[in-house]
Design a protein around this motif. Structure first.
Motif, short mmCIF file in Angstrom:
data_model
loop_
_atom_site.label_atom_id
_atom_site.label_comp_id
_atom_site.label_asym_id
_atom_site.label_seq_id
_atom_site.Cartn_x
_atom_site.Cartn_y
_atom_site.Cartn_z
N CYS A 40 -15.00 21.61 43.88
CA CYS A 40 -15.70 20.57 43.10
C CYS A 40 -15.03 20.39 41.75
O CYS A 40 -14.96 19.26 41.24
CB CYS A 40 -17.18 20.94 42.94
N GLU A 41 -14.52 21.47 41.18
CA GLU A 41 -13.75 21.37 39.93
C GLU A 41 -12.50 20.52 40.16
O GLU A 41 -12.19 19.62 39.37
CB GLU A 41 -13.36 22.77 39.45
N ASP A 42 -11.81 20.79 41.27
CA ASP A 42 -10.61 20.01 41.60
C ASP A 42 -10.95 18.55 41.87
O ASP A 42 -10.23 17.65 41.44
CB ASP A 42 -9.91 20.61 42.83
N LEU A 43 -12.04 18.31 42.60
CA LEU A 43 -12.46 16.95 42.90
C LEU A 43 -12.80 16.20 41.62
O LEU A 43 -12.44 15.03 41.45
CB LEU A 43 -13.66 16.95 43.85
N SER A 44 -13.47 16.87 40.71
CA SER A 44 -13.81 16.25 39.43
C SER A 44 -12.54 15.87 38.66
O SER A 44 -12.43 14.75 38.13
CB SER A 44 -14.67 17.20 38.59
N TYR A 45 -11.60 16.79 38.61
CA TYR A 45 -10.32 16.51 37.94
C TYR A 45 -9.64 15.29 38.57
O TYR A 45 -9.17 14.39 37.89
CB TYR A 45 -9.41 17.74 38.01
N TYR A 46 -9.63 15.27 39.91
CA TYR A 46 -9.00 14.17 40.63
C TYR A 46 -9.69 12.85 40.31
O TYR A 46 -9.03 11.84 40.05
CB TYR A 46 -9.05 14.45 42.14
N LYS A 47 -11.03 12.84 40.36
CA LYS A 47 -11.77 11.60 40.13
C LYS A 47 -11.61 11.08 38.71
O LYS A 47 -11.67 9.88 38.46
CB LYS A 47 -13.27 11.80 40.42
N LYS A 48 -11.41 11.99 37.76
CA LYS A 48 -11.25 11.57 36.35
C LYS A 48 -9.81 11.19 36.00
O LYS A 48 -9.57 10.60 34.95
CB LYS A 48 -11.70 12.70 35.42
N ALA A 49 -8.86 11.55 36.86
CA ALA A 49 -7.45 11.29 36.57
C ALA A 49 -7.16 9.80 36.58
O ALA A 49 -7.69 9.05 37.40
CB ALA A 49 -6.57 11.99 37.60
N GLY A 50 -6.31 9.37 35.67
CA GLY A 50 -5.90 7.98 35.62
C GLY A 50 -5.05 7.60 36.83
O GLY A 50 -5.24 6.57 37.44
N LYS A 51 -4.11 8.45 37.14
CA LYS A 51 -3.24 8.24 38.30
C LYS A 51 -3.64 9.27 39.35
O LYS A 51 -3.64 10.46 39.10
CB LYS A 51 -1.78 8.42 37.91
N ARG A 52 -3.98 8.79 40.54
CA ARG A 52 -4.46 9.67 41.60
C ARG A 52 -3.43 9.82 42.71
O ARG A 52 -2.81 8.85 43.11
CB ARG A 52 -5.77 9.13 42.18
N SER A 53 -3.34 11.03 43.19
CA SER A 53 -2.42 11.34 44.28
C SER A 53 -3.18 11.41 45.60
O SER A 53 -4.15 12.16 45.72
CB SER A 53 -1.75 12.70 44.00
N GLY A 54 -2.74 10.64 46.58
CA GLY A 54 -3.35 10.69 47.89
C GLY A 54 -3.20 12.06 48.53
O GLY A 54 -4.09 12.53 49.23
N GLN A 55 -2.09 12.73 48.27
CA GLN A 55 -1.86 14.06 48.81
C GLN A 55 -2.86 15.06 48.23
O GLN A 55 -3.37 15.92 48.94
CB GLN A 55 -0.42 14.52 48.52
N MET A 56 -3.14 14.94 46.95
CA MET A 56 -4.11 15.85 46.33
C MET A 56 -5.49 15.66 46.95
O MET A 56 -6.18 16.62 47.26
CB MET A 56 -4.17 15.65 44.82
N LEU A 57 -5.90 14.41 47.14
CA LEU A 57 -7.21 14.13 47.73
C LEU A 57 -7.27 14.69 49.15
O LEU A 57 -8.27 15.31 49.55
CB LEU A 57 -7.51 12.64 47.73
N GLN A 58 -6.22 14.51 49.93
CA GLN A 58 -6.18 15.04 51.29
C GLN A 58 -6.29 16.55 51.29
O GLN A 58 -6.98 17.14 52.12
CB GLN A 58 -4.89 14.60 52.00
N THR A 59 -5.64 17.20 50.35
CA THR A 59 -5.70 18.66 50.24
C THR A 59 -7.11 19.12 49.92
O THR A 59 -7.62 20.08 50.51
CB THR A 59 -4.71 19.16 49.18
N ILE A 60 -7.77 18.43 49.00
CA ILE A 60 -9.15 18.77 48.63
C ILE A 60 -10.07 18.58 49.83
O ILE A 60 -10.87 19.46 50.17
CB ILE A 60 -9.63 17.92 47.43
N TYR A 61 -9.95 17.45 50.51
CA TYR A 61 -10.80 17.19 51.68
C TYR A 61 -10.55 18.19 52.80
O TYR A 61 -11.48 18.61 53.49
CB TYR A 61 -10.61 15.77 52.18
N SER A 62 -9.30 18.59 52.99
CA SER A 62 -8.98 19.58 54.02
C SER A 62 -9.65 20.92 53.70
O SER A 62 -10.13 21.60 54.60
CB SER A 62 -7.47 19.78 54.12
N ALA A 63 -9.68 21.28 52.44
CA ALA A 63 -10.33 22.53 52.05
C ALA A 63 -11.84 22.44 52.27
O ALA A 63 -12.47 23.41 52.71
CB ALA A 63 -10.01 22.85 50.60
#
Length: 106
Positions: A40-63
């Motif tokens: 959830c900490e990682d997801l929050s960081y991702y959602k607040k980021a100006g530039k988002r990485s699709g790979q990062m989101l996929q990694t979070i969802y996989s976890a």
């Protein structure tokens, strides 16, 4: 299990709060909660980021899949959650309660 971090993105907070009341929460161990908190900490960081990485989101969802968060994840591993069945008192218990009431003992 700790409360959601107040600084988290609203979506991460909602996900964390929903985990605490979901059926699979009964089976989570301390390490599962620690992983979920970190995610959830990682997801929050991702959602607040100006530039988002699709790979990062996929990694979070996989976890999150490893925690069986979504119904599809649970189906894949053949885990099915059911609502608890309402408690029904036996006829004997109800009859005794009626007798006690009739006798003025209730």
């Amino acid at each position: 299990m700790p409360n959601a971090d107040r600084s988290w993105h609203p979506i991460a907070k909602r996900l964390w709060d929903s985990l605490k009341t979901s059926g699979q929460a009964d089976f989570y161990q301390d390490s599962d909660w620690a992983l979920a908190f970190s995610l959830c900490e990682d997801l929050s960081y991702y959602k607040k980021a100006g530039k988002r990485s699709g790979q990062m989101l996929q990694t979070i969802y996989s976890a999150f899949e490893r925690l069986l968060v979504a119904e599809g994840d649970r189906r894949r591993v053949r885990v099915e959650l059911h609502e608890p069945e309402p408690e029904v008192q036996s006829a004997a218990v109800l009859a005794i309660a009626d007798y006690r009431q009739d006798l003025g003992l209730a």
